[in-house]
Motif scaffolding. Structure first.
Motif, PDB file in Angstrom:
ATOM      1  N   TYR A 229       0.690  -1.377  -0.224  1.00 53.99           N
ATOM      2  CA  TYR A 229       0.200   0.274  -0.275  1.00 53.99           C
ATOM      3  C   TYR A 229       0.801   1.613   0.037  1.00 53.99           C
ATOM      4  O   TYR A 229       1.541   1.497   1.373  1.00 53.99           O
ATOM      5  N   PHE A 230       0.571   1.367  -0.971  1.00 51.53           N
ATOM      6  CA  PHE A 230       1.177   3.616  -1.243  1.00 51.53           C
ATOM      7  C   PHE A 230       0.305   4.250  -0.851  1.00 51.53           C
ATOM      8  O   PHE A 230      -0.455   4.771  -1.380  1.00 51.53           O
ATOM      9  N   ALA A 231       0.965   5.498  -0.292  1.00 47.73           N
ATOM     10  CA  ALA A 231      -0.235   6.488   0.385  1.00 47.73           C
ATOM     11  C   ALA A 231       0.680   8.525  -0.460  1.00 47.73           C
ATOM     12  O   ALA A 231       0.121   8.785   0.934  1.00 47.73           O
ATOM     13  N   ASP A 239       3.183   2.452   3.710  1.00 46.97           N
ATOM     14  CA  ASP A 239       2.136   2.396   4.901  1.00 46.97           C
ATOM     15  C   ASP A 239       2.943   0.594   5.089  1.00 46.97           C
ATOM     16  O   ASP A 239       2.191  -0.341   4.229  1.00 46.97           O
ATOM     17  N   PRO A 240       2.971   0.361   6.340  1.00 48.44           N
ATOM     18  CA  PRO A 240       4.160  -1.106   6.415  1.00 48.44           C
ATOM     19  C   PRO A 240       2.733  -2.357   6.263  1.00 48.44           C
ATOM     20  O   PRO A 240       2.855  -3.442   5.765  1.00 48.44           O
ATOM     21  N   VAL A 241       1.362  -2.219   7.755  1.00 49.12           N
ATOM     22  CA  VAL A 241       0.951  -2.794   7.217  1.00 49.12           C
ATOM     23  C   VAL A 241      -0.476  -1.891   7.489  1.00 49.12           C
ATOM     24  O   VAL A 241      -0.829  -1.412   8.503  1.00 49.12           O
ATOM     25  N   THR A 242      -1.396  -1.824   6.705  1.00 50.23           N
ATOM     26  CA  THR A 242      -2.859  -0.964   6.384  1.00 50.23           C
ATOM     27  C   THR A 242      -3.733  -1.200   6.951  1.00 50.23           C
ATOM     28  O   THR A 242      -4.540  -2.573   6.015  1.00 50.23           O
ATOM     29  N   SER A 268       4.793  -5.443   3.334  1.00 52.98           N
ATOM     30  CA  SER A 268       6.215  -4.334   3.343  1.00 52.98           C
ATOM     31  C   SER A 268       7.647  -4.766   3.328  1.00 52.98           C
ATOM     32  O   SER A 268       7.697  -5.963   3.814  1.00 52.98           O
ATOM     33  N   LYS A 269       8.585  -4.317   4.077  1.00 52.84           N
ATOM     34  CA  LYS A 269      10.100  -4.162   4.364  1.00 52.84           C
ATOM     35  C   LYS A 269       9.371  -4.772   5.589  1.00 52.84           C
ATOM     36  O   LYS A 269      10.239  -5.551   5.975  1.00 52.84           O
ATOM     37  N   ARG A 270       9.031  -4.266   7.122  1.00 52.70           N
ATOM     38  CA  ARG A 270       8.784  -4.089   7.913  1.00 52.70           C
ATOM     39  C   ARG A 270       7.084  -5.639   8.488  1.00 52.70           C
ATOM     40  O   ARG A 270       7.938  -6.653   8.832  1.00 52.70           O
ATOM     41  N   GLY A 271       6.478  -5.419   7.039  1.00 49.44           N
ATOM     42  CA  GLY A 271       5.679  -6.329   7.172  1.00 49.44           C
ATOM     43  C   GLY A 271       4.146  -7.019   8.082  1.00 49.44           C
ATOM     44  O   GLY A 271       5.026  -6.256   9.176  1.00 49.44           O
TER      45      GLY A 271
END
Length: 300
Positions: A229-231, A239-242, A268-271
């Motif tokens: 997700y990109f915002a 955003d890491p987790v949305t 995401s990188k963090r996930g």
């Protein structure tokens, strides 16, 4: 004389049980009888510089006896570093975790009153379940977002494009042959992405692929779908987790797969991971875990 006070603040990693994974949010417990101006709320969020800073406040009907330890209804607002948003799933999970784990709230369920209506968070074993309104999607003319798609991936990879008017999120589904590694390797220039649509109709882009037996978690359990997700329109490159994105994904994948419950990962990188369940009356439940990583006090 300036009225000064201490503002308790916490950093919570949401949708994970590991520190420094999932999606971090700052959570402030505004003391009873204290009011923060819109300017101050935004300045704190900008200072924290996380995707969201949440403010938990007592309701207008609260009394001196109300407390974060015993009450089960509160007001909740969310701010990005640049603006207020009407809904944030991971910061709601973080807010519930702050009340349950830091304020030692004794309730089994808490109702947050927000700009998106009442939101319920309840204990669920080692996790927390959030009850959110689902956000339906509609078909969307991909020709209108050709430039935007090109900033994210090769348009030939795109299987479907839909839009959630309730959240102003565009959802791009990639072809089922797309691998998890290909999804994770996407690296759009977020400034160019933001510049590719200035209509105001789009505030975030979800990119998703269908799960399969080879797309698994660390225990070997397969995901039903995965996403990113990109915002940048809200000051958040990725955003890491949305949570709010999954209120859109729940509707989309329900229609595509004909099922109501999903195991999902945001790559995401963090996930982070969550269980997504579409329930009756236009609601969706998001279940995840949370980890407290920082407690402190802001001197205001």
């Amino acid at each position: 004389m300036v009225d000064t006070f201490d503002l308790p603040i916490y950093t919570i990693d949401a949708f994970t049980d590991e520190p420094f994974c999932g999606n971090p949010a700052a959570v402030c417990l505004v003391p009873y009888g204290k009011n923060l101006s819109e300017e101050k709320l935004q300045k704190i969020a900008s200072e924290m510089n996380l995707s969201e800073t949440a403010y938990i406040e007592h309701l207008e009907t609260a009394t001196m006896e109300s407390s974060y330890k015993t009450s089960n209804e509160f007001k909740l607002r969310w701010f990005t570093p640049t603006n207020e948003v009407p809904l944030c799933g991971h910061a709601t999970l973080a807010s519930a975790a702050t009340l349950f784990f830091c304020a030692n709230n004794s309730s089994d369920a808490i109702t947050f009153h927000s700009k998106s209506g009442p939101l319920i968070a309840r204990r669920n074993g080692e996790g927390i379940t959030l009850d959110f309104p689902i956000n339906p999607v509609q078909p969307y003319d991909r020709q209108k977002v050709t430039s935007l798609i090109k900033e994210i991936c090769d348009p030939a990879l795109v299987e479907d494009v839909v839009y959630s008017s309730g959240t102003r999120k565009l959802l791009i589904r990639l072809k089922d042959s797309t691998t998890r590694e290909e999804l994770e390797s996407l690296s759009p220039d977020t400034r160019a992405l933001q510049a590719s649509d200035t209509s105001g109709d789009i505030k975030g882009v979800i990119v998703t692929i269908k799960g399969r037996e080879s797309i698994i978690d660390k225990s070997g359990k397969p995901y039903n779908f995965i996403s990113r997700y990109f915002a940048p329109w809200n000051g958040i490159p990725e955003d890491p987790v949305t949570g709010s994105a999954h209120t859109v994904l729940a509707d989309y994948w329900n229609k595509q797969l004909g099922r109501d419950e999903f195991y999902a990962r945001q790559c995401s990188k963090r996930g982070g991971e969550l269980i997504v369940k579409k329930v009756k009356a236009g609601r969706v439940e998001l279940t995840g875990r949370a980890r407290v990583v920082l407690t402190g006090t802001l001197k205001l």
